[in-house]
Design an enzyme around this catalytic site. Sequence first.
Site, PDB file in Angstrom:
ATOM      1  N   LEU A 269      32.038  64.806  29.242  1.00  0.00           N
ATOM      2  CA  LEU A 269      33.453  64.817  29.537  1.00  0.00           C
ATOM      3  C   LEU A 269      34.590  65.685  29.858  1.00  0.00           C
ATOM      4  O   LEU A 269      35.184  67.054  29.083  1.00  0.00           O
ATOM      5  CB  LEU A 269      34.072  63.336  28.412  1.00  0.00           C
ATOM      6  CG  LEU A 269      33.570  62.826  28.191  1.00  0.00           C
ATOM      7  CD1 LEU A 269      33.491  61.517  27.254  1.00  0.00           C
ATOM      8  CD2 LEU A 269      32.940  60.946  29.394  1.00  0.00           C
TER       9      LEU A 269
ATOM     10  N   HIS B 178      37.305  62.489  33.455  1.00  0.00           N
ATOM     11  CA  HIS B 178      37.299  61.196  32.898  1.00  0.00           C
ATOM     12  C   HIS B 178      38.443  60.089  32.219  1.00  0.00           C
ATOM     13  O   HIS B 178      38.013  59.194  32.069  1.00  0.00           O
ATOM     14  CB  HIS B 178      35.992  61.269  31.937  1.00  0.00           C
ATOM     15  CG  HIS B 178      34.638  61.926  32.623  1.00  0.00           C
ATOM     16  ND1 HIS B 178      34.364  63.068  32.391  1.00  0.00           N
ATOM     17  CD2 HIS B 178      33.834  61.146  33.061  1.00  0.00           C
ATOM     18  CE1 HIS B 178      33.134  63.253  33.259  1.00  0.00           C
ATOM     19  NE2 HIS B 178      32.854  62.467  34.142  1.00  0.00           N
TER      20      HIS B 178
ATOM     21  N   GLN C 285      19.565  57.116  39.010  1.00  0.00           N
ATOM     22  CA  GLN C 285      20.386  57.325  40.323  1.00  0.00           C
ATOM     23  C   GLN C 285      19.791  58.992  40.925  1.00  0.00           C
ATOM     24  O   GLN C 285      20.641  60.103  41.491  1.00  0.00           O
ATOM     25  CB  GLN C 285      21.901  57.365  40.181  1.00  0.00           C
ATOM     26  CG  GLN C 285      22.361  58.513  38.818  1.00  0.00           C
ATOM     27  CD  GLN C 285      24.000  58.018  38.994  1.00  0.00           C
ATOM     28  OE1 GLN C 285      23.782  56.380  38.270  1.00  0.00           O
ATOM     29  NE2 GLN C 285      24.968  58.940  38.573  1.00  0.00           N
TER      30      GLN C 285
ATOM     31  N   SER D 216      34.652  67.919  37.503  1.00  0.00           N
ATOM     32  CA  SER D 216      33.387  67.792  38.021  1.00  0.00           C
ATOM     33  C   SER D 216      32.601  68.342  37.132  1.00  0.00           C
ATOM     34  O   SER D 216      32.752  69.711  36.717  1.00  0.00           O
ATOM     35  CB  SER D 216      32.919  67.577  39.364  1.00  0.00           C
ATOM     36  OG  SER D 216      31.342  67.680  39.240  1.00  0.00           O
ATOM     37  N   SER D 217      31.971  67.698  36.061  1.00  0.00           N
ATOM     38  CA  SER D 217      30.368  68.157  35.274  1.00  0.00           C
ATOM     39  C   SER D 217      29.864  69.275  36.097  1.00  0.00           C
ATOM     40  O   SER D 217      28.951  70.263  35.490  1.00  0.00           O
ATOM     41  CB  SER D 217      29.728  67.053  35.062  1.00  0.00           C
ATOM     42  OG  SER D 217      30.539  66.089  34.278  1.00  0.00           O
TER      43      SER D 217
END
Length: 281
Positions: A33, A37, A61, A185-186
């Site tokens: 996170l 998020h 996915q 972004s992770s």
Amino acid sequence: MKLIEDPLTLSRLLKKARARGQKIALVPTMGALHEGHLSLVNKARSLADILVVSIFVNPAQFGPKEDLKKYPRNLRKDLAALKPFGPLFVFNPRPQDLYKKDHETWVEVEKLSQPLCGKSRPGHFRGVATVVAKLFNIVQPDLAVFGEKDYQQLQIIKKMARDLNFPIEVISCPTVREYDGLALSSRNSYLNKDERRSATILYRTLNQAKELIKKRKDAKKLQGELLDFIHLQEPKAKVEYLELLDPLTLEPKKDLKGKVLAALAVWIGKTRLIDNLTISK
Ligand code: AMP
């Protein structure tokens, strides 16, 4: 905060809350996170009595050559990040809790899944739509919050909710960015120092699109100019796609009238980054 792995346990607990007339919000995530998020969590918290944040790295996915194994996971850190939001349910199922060995039912939003990320990631959006449908069934929230960062995903989920009659309001939140415009972004954690600097090319290109769109009429021509811009500014960046589309249908724009979605996917070294901006002329 209550950490729950078992889908049935969560469903039962939420049934009680629903019976008390409490409003339920869901924020689906794959963990690792960050502030992006947390902006969704904050929004959801403000709109409902009961908050469910799911943390699940959804194998369905990821393609066979993608980063499922190395995707960042740190549940302890995620729980600490969620603590300030007060009482909430963290739903952290194991893969086998959501996909039994004989799983064979899939949700596909056919047309919207084809362009952009759908081209290079076959099956990706089928995996996303399926896991979100599962989460919608398990949690049965009144509302669910998603980020505009994953614009195509957001449109697909809105469409799925409508097509499958989920009585759930799909709410979107704007993209949270670093000081220099890079969308959080992770996957940014994969970037080394040099790559991190190059990664701002996505935001720089979107800004360039915003500037040029005022003066241009032809979408194909502008697309070419933007590709040249990237090649000149960051010759090592590899553009997977850069498209100017209708923000609702995701069909390519011919002229540049009305709202335009500028969307791009760029490889910086071995890291694939996406970003987008909706531009009104
Ligand atoms: P993920 O964990 O990448 O599956 O993302 C979970 C949710 O967070 C999705 O709805 C994303 O669109 C959203 N999200 C990811 N990055 C950002 C960001 N930088 N700003 C706002 N929302 C984001």
